[in-house]
Enzyme design. Structure first.
Site, PDB file in Angstrom:
ATOM      1  CG  HIS A  65      -0.410  -0.012   2.565  1.00 27.54           C
ATOM      2  ND1 HIS A  65       0.442  -1.258   3.037  1.00 27.54           N
ATOM      3  CD2 HIS A  65       0.048   1.052   3.446  1.00 27.54           C
ATOM      4  CE1 HIS A  65       0.696  -0.947   4.252  1.00 27.54           C
ATOM      5  NE2 HIS A  65       0.943   0.308   4.417  1.00 27.54           N
ATOM      6  CB  CYS A 177       2.165   2.245   9.497  1.00 27.96           C
ATOM      7  SG  CYS A 177       0.914   2.413   8.368  1.00 27.96           S
TER       8      CYS A 177
END
Length: 659
Positions: A65, A177
């Site tokens: 991603h 993240c």
């Protein structure tokens, strides 16, 4: 709000063998759906995120991603692999692959939905249903949550243990993240589940892309310990001062939540108090960490170069189209017109042509500095921007051109990475990225470009320019063949982008030879999607219903010079489609060079035909190449069919009958 995932974005028979091939296959579906504008630029962003930390999770899940400027709307693509693909998870390869694409600046509603998916991936019932599903549309609905079972009770962020006579152990956690889309929320869900199992009261603050809602100060004050599962700096960390802190990476929060809670309990029992350090005291897992260092050098180098090219292309597109329009209005002599700041007549077409030309020329002036700056940025992040831009500007000063920009960007990134490895006193860390690193790196790169490598590169650039200008006859045709093959081999991949970057680089200082190269590259790049569109029209029975729908979209994609429109066809039948489109691209490239067609615009497809030299011959070259590719793919696909399959190709299931 458009659907994040549709049946066209689902591949229940993903044949890719590597994570990069899987990302390319799924990203190709996003391109075909019009949700990603630049396949290779997007994949460079995916690879950069992957270099920071592997995206494989326990339980056979891979979630590549990123956030990317090449994404038009938040999108999910799902692939299921029978053989499994290694995404770096400790327990082995992944059979469920989710490619998550979010645009820069995506709205909170979309990102909240993406984060919800990340949490659901921790549910074995959800992943089991995906492994059993046979219909792409149903799988897409399942991912969207339309066919999911009701969530189990007790999944709120605040997890409370069953009533007990003793005071429960209380923990506050922060998860984050680099992209803030997937791992952030999966770690939160995993910690919450482990806390429920242990009878622990847990409150999680997810610092994701959609922002974060701060934990209540009273909740923090009542906590016995703190868990930070993060790969980027924890924001406002001073709130947690005076508490025992377990500080770890976000993957540990996903894979080892029970251990982290147990460690937090032990620290609290021992009375340990964590030192709340500033952001500069931490070492992340960025591109220079262990994960990035282990990446293949060639892959990383390509990622760096594509980062620079992807940022440069908008300047090329805007500047090139403006200059081409100015020539269409005022002729080629408009390039020598006086500055419009000194002379501009509102009612004269020549003045408007001069204005467009001078704006386009100004945009073109940024090409090499932007290329160098963002190559350096891709290597060493923001501190490398200044030395990269300086190196690119010096490349222009010494006439090193496009090649000089490539070298300057690599030098700037390497110098900054070297400086970043030097350990400095903590008091200097705050000024390193904004003052010390840009200053020292600019001096070093400027010295290297001015004194050491600039002139040799300029000589090489001049030799390349002279060679292009001297091309004629068979030599020009051979170059057209090579460029056509490169443009059509991987359709947006590394070879395609090398050919395109070679052509675009010539526009920075246009010559007759470089304009012919640009024309040949764009013409060849239009052939694959146009050929697939034509093939699905003339021989519908050779293609599935989904492929025929993709064929309709391929007409527009091919006409717009979006080569990636043919990727779904190549992914489904590479041995027949790729050789066919390569043959047609080679024919088109050769004819374009032989006809002497020229192009000053770097993009636009048929919409810039009025700006092309020899436009009718140019269209003829594209038509011939498209016909060649169409004929080959029809013949090759027809050869695999048995006599029985010559009957109706669609049995109502949407799948063409073929062997």
């Amino acid at each position: 709000m458009s659907e994040l995932i549709t049946a066209d974005l689902v591949d229940l028979d993903l044949s890719a063998e590597t994570k990069s091939a899987a990302a390319r296959s799924l990203a190709g579906r996003m391109v075909a759906a019009g949700r990603v504008t630049d396949l290779d630029g997007f994949l460079a962003d995916v690879a950069a995120r992957e270099a920071q930390m592997p995206t494989g999770l326990d339980g056979g899940i891979g979630i590549p991603h990123c956030r990317s400027e090449h994404v038009t709307t938040p999108t999910l693509a799902f692939g299921r692999s029978a053989r499994g693909i290694d995404f770096g998870a400790p327990d082995g390869p992944a059979d469920l692959v989710f490619l998550i694409a979010a645009p820069t600046g995506a709205d909170d509603d979309h990102l909240t939905i993406l984060s919800g998916l990340a949490r659901r991936l921790m549910d074995p019932g959800f992943t089991g249903a995906l492994r059993a599903e046979t219909d792409p549309a149903a799988a897409a609905a399942l991912v969207r949550g339309e066919e999911a079972a009701a969530p189990a009770a007790g999944t709120e962020d605040a997890v409370t243990a069953a009533p007990e006579t003793t005071e429960p152990f209380r923990v506050v956690a922060v998860t984050s993240c680099p992209t803030g889309i997937a791992h952030t929320y999966m770690a939160a869900e995993s910690l919450e589940a482990a806390a429920r199992a242990q009878g622990v009261v847990l409150h999680v603050e997810t610092q994701g892309s959609a922002g974060f809602e701060r934990l209540d100060p009273a909740v923090i004050a009542a906590a016995d310990a703190v868990i930070w599962a993060h790969d980027v700096d924890v924001r406002e960390r001073a709130r947690f001062a005076g508490k025992p802190v377990v500080d770890t990476g976000v993957k540990a929060g996903i894979n080892r939540p029970a251990e982290l809670i147990a460690e937090a309990r032990r620290k609290a029992e021992r009375g340990e108090v964590g030192r709340i350090a500033g952001p500069g005291d931490e070492t992340g897992t960025g591109p220079d960490g262990p994960e990035g260092a282990s990446a293949n050098l060639g892959v990383r180098l390509r990622t760096y170069l594509m980062s620079g090219v992807s940022y440069m292309v908008p300047f090329v597109a805007a500047g090139g189209l403006l200059i081409a329009l100015s020539f269409a209005i005022g002729g080629y002599e408009i390039a020598s017109a006086k500055s419009v700041a000194d002379h501009f007549v509102w009612g004269e077409a020549a003045s408007w042509a001069a204005l467009l030309n001078q704006i386009g020329t100004a945009a073109f002036g940024f090409l090499v500095p932007v290329l160098a700056g963002y190559i350096a940025y891709g290597m060493a992040d923001r501190p490398a921007l200044v030395p990269g831009f300086v190196g690119g500007a010096v490349a222009l000063t010494v006439d090193a051109g496009f090649l000089g920009g490539l070298v300057a960007g690599l030098l700037a990134g390497a110098v900054v990475m070297a400086i970043q490895r030097v350990k400095v006193h903590p008091t200097l860390r705050g000024i390193m990225p904004v003052l010390v690193i840009p200053l020292l790196a600019s001096i070093a790169v400027g010295f290297l470009m001015f004194i050491v490598v600039g002139k040799p590169i300029a000589s090489l650039q001049n030799a390349l320019t002279d060679w292009l200008n001297g091309l004629s006859g068979s030599n020009a045709v051979i170059l057209g063949v090579v460029l056509g093959l490169m443009m059509c081999f991987d359709m947006g991949g590394p070879l395609n982008k090398v050919a395109y970057a070679f052509a675009v680089g010539g526009l920075a200082d246009p010559t007759p030879g470089s304009l012919k190269v640009m024309a040949a590259v764009m013409a060849a790049g239009m052939v694959p999607p146009l050929a697939m569109a034509l093939a699905t029209t003339v021989r519908r029975g050779l293609f599935t219903r989904t492929e025929r729908e993709n064929g309709r979209a391929a007409w527009v994609l091919g006409a717009s010079f979006i080569t990636e429109g043919a990727i779904p066809f190549a992914a489904a039948d590479p041995l027949r489609v790729i050789p066919s489109v390569m043959a047609g691209g080679a024919v088109t490239g050769a004819l374009s060079m032989a006809f002497g067609c020229t192009l000053r615009a770097p993009h636009g497809g048929v919409f810039v035909v009025p700006l092309i030299g020899e436009p009718f011959l140019y269209l003829l070259a594209i038509a011939v190449g498209t016909a060649v590719s169409t004929a080959l793919v029809v013949v090759l696909k027809g050869m695999r069919r048995t006599p029985a399959s010559a009957a109706p190709a669609d049995d109502g299931s949407g799948v063409a009958v073929a062997v």
